[in-house]
Design an enzyme around this catalytic site. Structure first.
Site, PDB file in Angstrom:
ATOM      1  N   ARG A   1      -5.208  -1.633   8.722  1.00  0.00           N
ATOM      2  CA  ARG A   1      -6.468  -2.371   8.384  1.00  0.00           C
ATOM      3  C   ARG A   1      -6.054  -3.659   7.406  1.00  0.00           C
ATOM      4  O   ARG A   1      -5.029  -3.532   6.801  1.00  0.00           O
ATOM      5  CB  ARG A   1      -7.623  -1.519   7.904  1.00  0.00           C
ATOM      6  CG  ARG A   1      -7.102  -0.627   6.663  1.00  0.00           C
ATOM      7  CD  ARG A   1      -8.422   0.158   6.182  1.00  0.00           C
ATOM      8  NE  ARG A   1      -8.144   1.113   5.288  1.00  0.00           N
ATOM      9  CZ  ARG A   1      -7.578   2.328   5.539  1.00  0.00           C
ATOM     10  NH1 ARG A   1      -7.711   2.898   6.825  1.00  0.00           N
ATOM     11  NH2 ARG A   1      -7.125   3.288   4.478  1.00  0.00           N
ATOM     12  N   LEU A   2      -7.000  -4.525   7.228  1.00  0.00           N
ATOM     13  CA  LEU A   2      -6.893  -5.556   6.268  1.00  0.00           C
ATOM     14  C   LEU A   2      -7.363  -5.286   4.970  1.00  0.00           C
ATOM     15  O   LEU A   2      -7.045  -5.813   4.078  1.00  0.00           O
ATOM     16  CB  LEU A   2      -7.442  -6.646   7.035  1.00  0.00           C
ATOM     17  CG  LEU A   2      -6.586  -7.368   8.201  1.00  0.00           C
ATOM     18  CD1 LEU A   2      -7.339  -8.736   8.649  1.00  0.00           C
ATOM     19  CD2 LEU A   2      -5.341  -7.849   7.446  1.00  0.00           C
ATOM     20  N   SER A   3      -8.312  -4.228   4.917  1.00  0.00           N
ATOM     21  CA  SER A   3      -9.082  -3.854   3.509  1.00  0.00           C
ATOM     22  C   SER A   3      -9.463  -5.085   2.901  1.00  0.00           C
ATOM     23  O   SER A   3      -9.052  -5.303   1.761  1.00  0.00           O
ATOM     24  CB  SER A   3      -7.886  -3.061   2.787  1.00  0.00           C
ATOM     25  OG  SER A   3      -7.670  -1.930   3.479  1.00  0.00           O
TER      26      SER A   3
ATOM     27  N   ASP B   1       0.779  -1.187  -0.158  1.00  0.00           N
ATOM     28  CA  ASP B   1       0.057   0.010  -0.030  1.00  0.00           C
ATOM     29  C   ASP B   1       0.957   1.151   0.140  1.00  0.00           C
ATOM     30  O   ASP B   1       1.999   1.220   0.654  1.00  0.00           O
ATOM     31  CB  ASP B   1      -0.911   0.020   1.329  1.00  0.00           C
ATOM     32  CG  ASP B   1      -1.913   0.952   1.068  1.00  0.00           C
ATOM     33  OD1 ASP B   1      -2.408   1.520   0.008  1.00  0.00           O
ATOM     34  OD2 ASP B   1      -2.824   1.416   2.122  1.00  0.00           O
TER      35      ASP B   1
ATOM     36  N   HIS C   1       2.745   3.105  -8.823  1.00  0.00           N
ATOM     37  CA  HIS C   1       2.546   1.622  -9.098  1.00  0.00           C
ATOM     38  C   HIS C   1       3.799   1.197 -10.119  1.00  0.00           C
ATOM     39  O   HIS C   1       4.050  -0.021  -9.866  1.00  0.00           O
ATOM     40  CB  HIS C   1       1.098   1.674  -9.965  1.00  0.00           C
ATOM     41  CG  HIS C   1      -0.057   2.124  -9.326  1.00  0.00           C
ATOM     42  ND1 HIS C   1      -0.391   1.801  -7.947  1.00  0.00           N
ATOM     43  CD2 HIS C   1      -1.253   2.845  -9.847  1.00  0.00           C
ATOM     44  CE1 HIS C   1      -1.279   2.267  -7.680  1.00  0.00           C
ATOM     45  NE2 HIS C   1      -1.858   2.876  -8.371  1.00  0.00           N
TER      46      HIS C   1
ATOM     47  N   ASN D   1       1.406   3.451  -2.914  1.00  0.00           N
ATOM     48  CA  ASN D   1       1.993   3.794  -4.039  1.00  0.00           C
ATOM     49  C   ASN D   1       1.545   5.176  -4.428  1.00  0.00           C
ATOM     50  O   ASN D   1       2.234   6.069  -4.816  1.00  0.00           O
ATOM     51  CB  ASN D   1       1.511   2.825  -4.985  1.00  0.00           C
ATOM     52  CG  ASN D   1       2.153   1.508  -4.969  1.00  0.00           C
ATOM     53  OD1 ASN D   1       3.036   1.378  -4.200  1.00  0.00           O
ATOM     54  ND2 ASN D   1       1.554   0.523  -5.820  1.00  0.00           N
TER      55      ASN D   1
ATOM     56  N   ARG E   1       1.843  -4.818   6.084  1.00  0.00           N
ATOM     57  CA  ARG E   1       0.922  -3.905   5.490  1.00  0.00           C
ATOM     58  C   ARG E   1       1.795  -2.415   5.444  1.00  0.00           C
ATOM     59  O   ARG E   1       2.279  -2.084   6.541  1.00  0.00           O
ATOM     60  CB  ARG E   1      -0.461  -3.399   5.856  1.00  0.00           C
ATOM     61  CG  ARG E   1      -0.994  -2.332   4.965  1.00  0.00           C
ATOM     62  CD  ARG E   1      -2.372  -2.224   5.377  1.00  0.00           C
ATOM     63  NE  ARG E   1      -3.040  -1.247   4.302  1.00  0.00           N
ATOM     64  CZ  ARG E   1      -4.315  -1.188   3.957  1.00  0.00           C
ATOM     65  NH1 ARG E   1      -4.906  -1.856   4.653  1.00  0.00           N
ATOM     66  NH2 ARG E   1      -4.752  -0.465   3.026  1.00  0.00           N
TER      67      ARG E   1
ATOM     68  N   SER F   1     -10.966  -6.359  -5.283  1.00  0.00           N
ATOM     69  CA  SER F   1     -12.054  -6.202  -5.883  1.00  0.00           C
ATOM     70  C   SER F   1     -12.920  -4.911  -5.561  1.00  0.00           C
ATOM     71  O   SER F   1     -13.890  -4.722  -6.293  1.00  0.00           O
ATOM     72  CB  SER F   1     -13.215  -7.425  -5.269  1.00  0.00           C
ATOM     73  OG  SER F   1     -13.065  -7.712  -3.855  1.00  0.00           O
ATOM     74  N   GLU F   2     -12.214  -4.244  -4.745  1.00  0.00           N
ATOM     75  CA  GLU F   2     -12.896  -2.913  -4.565  1.00  0.00           C
ATOM     76  C   GLU F   2     -12.070  -1.564  -5.217  1.00  0.00           C
ATOM     77  O   GLU F   2     -12.446  -0.632  -5.416  1.00  0.00           O
ATOM     78  CB  GLU F   2     -12.723  -2.617  -3.147  1.00  0.00           C
ATOM     79  CG  GLU F   2     -13.829  -3.167  -1.980  1.00  0.00           C
ATOM     80  CD  GLU F   2     -13.596  -4.490  -2.086  1.00  0.00           C
ATOM     81  OE1 GLU F   2     -12.486  -5.196  -1.860  1.00  0.00           O
ATOM     82  OE2 GLU F   2     -14.481  -5.409  -1.984  1.00  0.00           O
TER      83      GLU F   2
ATOM     84  N   LEU G   1      10.044 -21.136  -4.128  1.00  0.00           N
ATOM     85  CA  LEU G   1       9.053 -20.412  -3.397  1.00  0.00           C
ATOM     86  C   LEU G   1       7.508 -20.380  -4.117  1.00  0.00           C
ATOM     87  O   LEU G   1       7.662 -20.315  -5.508  1.00  0.00           O
ATOM     88  CB  LEU G   1       9.396 -18.848  -3.825  1.00  0.00           C
ATOM     89  CG  LEU G   1       8.464 -17.796  -3.110  1.00  0.00           C
ATOM     90  CD1 LEU G   1       8.442 -17.777  -1.547  1.00  0.00           C
ATOM     91  CD2 LEU G   1       9.223 -16.333  -3.798  1.00  0.00           C
TER      92      LEU G   1
HETATM   93  C1  IPE Z   1      -5.563  -2.643  -0.382  1.00  0.00           C
HETATM   94  O1  IPE Z   1      -5.085  -1.217  -0.375  1.00  0.00           O
HETATM   95  C2  IPE Z   1      -5.357  -3.389  -1.782  1.00  0.00           C
HETATM   96  C3  IPE Z   1      -3.943  -3.456  -2.254  1.00  0.00           C
HETATM   97  C4  IPE Z   1      -3.175  -3.272  -1.619  1.00  0.00           C
HETATM   98  C5  IPE Z   1      -4.057  -3.956  -3.714  1.00  0.00           C
HETATM   99  P1  IPE Z   1      -6.208  -0.178  -0.717  1.00  0.00           P
HETATM  100  O2  IPE Z   1      -5.566   1.291  -0.896  1.00  0.00           O
HETATM  101  O3  IPE Z   1      -7.188  -0.495  -1.717  1.00  0.00           O
HETATM  102  O4  IPE Z   1      -6.916  -0.138   0.716  1.00  0.00           O
HETATM  103  P2  IPE Z   1      -7.885   1.169   1.436  1.00  0.00           P
HETATM  104  O5  IPE Z   1      -8.655   1.708   0.701  1.00  0.00           O
HETATM  105  O6  IPE Z   1      -6.882   2.073   1.975  1.00  0.00           O
HETATM  106  O7  IPE Z   1      -8.288   0.229   2.675  1.00  0.00           O
HETATM  107  C1  IPE Z   2      -1.549   0.255  -3.552  1.00  0.00           C
HETATM  108  O1  IPE Z   2      -1.229   1.647  -3.344  1.00  0.00           O
HETATM  109  C2  IPE Z   2      -1.551  -0.465  -4.780  1.00  0.00           C
HETATM  110  C3  IPE Z   2      -2.873  -0.521  -5.121  1.00  0.00           C
HETATM  111  C4  IPE Z   2      -4.171  -0.585  -4.222  1.00  0.00           C
HETATM  112  C5  IPE Z   2      -3.363  -0.971  -6.287  1.00  0.00           C
HETATM  113  P1  IPE Z   2      -2.352   2.712  -3.523  1.00  0.00           P
HETATM  114  O2  IPE Z   2      -2.597   2.697  -5.008  1.00  0.00           O
HETATM  115  O3  IPE Z   2      -3.371   2.336  -2.600  1.00  0.00           O
HETATM  116  O4  IPE Z   2      -1.644   3.819  -3.092  1.00  0.00           O
HETATM  117  P2  IPE Z   2      -2.367   4.917  -1.757  1.00  0.00           P
HETATM  118  O5  IPE Z   2      -2.874   4.053  -0.641  1.00  0.00           O
HETATM  119  O6  IPE Z   2      -3.510   5.558  -2.521  1.00  0.00           O
HETATM  120  O7  IPE Z   2      -1.146   5.906  -1.451  1.00  0.00           O
HETATM  121 MG    MG Z   3      -3.889   2.173  -0.726  1.00  0.00          MG
END
Ligand code: IPE
Ligand code: IPE
Ligand code: MG
Length: 246
Positions: free
Chosen positions: A194-196, A20, A37, A22, A188, A66-67, A131
């Site tokens: 959180r686990l999201s 998370d 990304h 990026n 994370r 999926s969200e 792996l």
């Molecule tokens: C969780 O991160 C999904 C991935 C890392 C692929 P999100 O950025 O989507 O989660 P929330 O929205 O902060 O909970």
């Molecule tokens: C994680 O980084 C990658 C995906 C969820 C695809 P984010 O794109 O969620 O980056 P932030 O959390 O918005 O900074």
């Molecule tokens: Mg994120």
């Protein structure tokens, strides 16, 4: 005691990572979100190498939830394309490194060419014994559990499954992760705690480590720090720790 179970400096058998931060990382550098990304893929390569070097058996990477479809269409398209590019460029090296690739998530919802690419990545590496790299793509734990329950209900309705014979193992075996041990350690990045919707069933006894840096800044030292934190944890699984029991 199995590797990854119990305390005492054990290397986790299965590490799962919520990659998370990026977008926020990129924006803090004055770059477009998608640049985060792109950098993130480099970190994936290094993380896979480091997991192999540390003798980890299973590495699960949360790549697209999926969200995440609710994001702007350009960002979604970029992420789908990035997965394609990663598989096309890196599969040969993964094959050579004896890595077995598995994909979890709802593949049916993906376009046919991407689905075929993912099927091929799994098939080409199926016999590898090093792996296991599990890529969670279009993955959501509630969706995974819902799909599994639907399949079990269908089997029961058709008389192929006795409902009174359903055990925890029955559900585990119906999930996308069937045959994969539960994660011992979930990391994370980006400081979110959180686990999201990640591995909700499988995370029942996982140790959670929240790393402050964004995914593009996660390096070998940060990975080792998370492993060290894990090694210092006392995993009791509802029982008593070894010293309290004696
Ligand atoms: C969780 O991160 C999904 C991935 C890392 C692929 P999100 O950025 O989507 O989660 P929330 O929205 O902060 O909970
Ligand atoms: C994680 O980084 C990658 C995906 C969820 C695809 P984010 O794109 O969620 O980056 P932030 O959390 O918005 O900074
Ligand atoms: Mg994120």
């Amino acid at each position: 005691m199995k590797a990854g179970q119990g305390s005492g400096g054990a290397v986790p058998r299965h590490v799962a990572i919520i990659m998370d931060g990026n977008g926020r990382w990129a924006q803090a550098q004055g770059l477009p979100r998608v640049e985060g990304h792109r950098r993130g893929v480099e970190v994936v390569r290094r993380t896979v190498r480091h997991a192999r070097a540390r003798g980890i058996g299973y590495l699960t990477l949360f790549s697209f939830s999926s969200e995440n479809w609710t994001r702007p269409p350009e960002e979604v398209a970029f992420l789908l394309n990035l997965l394609k590019i990663f598989i096309r460029r890196d599969l040969t090296e993964l094959e050579r490194a004896n890595v077995r690739v598995r994909i979890i998530g709802d593949r049916e919802a993906l376009v046919a060419d991407l689905r075929a690419l993912l099927d091929d990545a799994e098939a080409r590496t199926a016999a590898n014994t090093g792996l296991t790299l599990v890529i969670a793509f279009n993955y959501g734990a509630r969706d995974e559990i819902t799909r599994a329950v639907r399949r079990l209900a269908q089997a029961a309705a058709e008389g192929r499954l006795d409902p009174t014979a359903i055990r925890e193992d029955t559900l585990s075996a119906a999930l996308d992760t069937a045959g994969t041990p539960d994660p011992d350690l979930i990391i994370r990045t980006s400081g979110e705690m959180r686990l999201s919707n990640f591995l909700l069933w499988q995370a029942a006894y996982a140790e959670l480590v929240f790393a402050p840096m964004a995914w593009p800044e996660f390096d070998e030292a940060a990975f080792d720090a998370a492993l060290a934190e894990y090694a210092g944890r006392d995993r009791r699984f509802g029982g008593l720790s070894a010293c309290a029991a004696s």
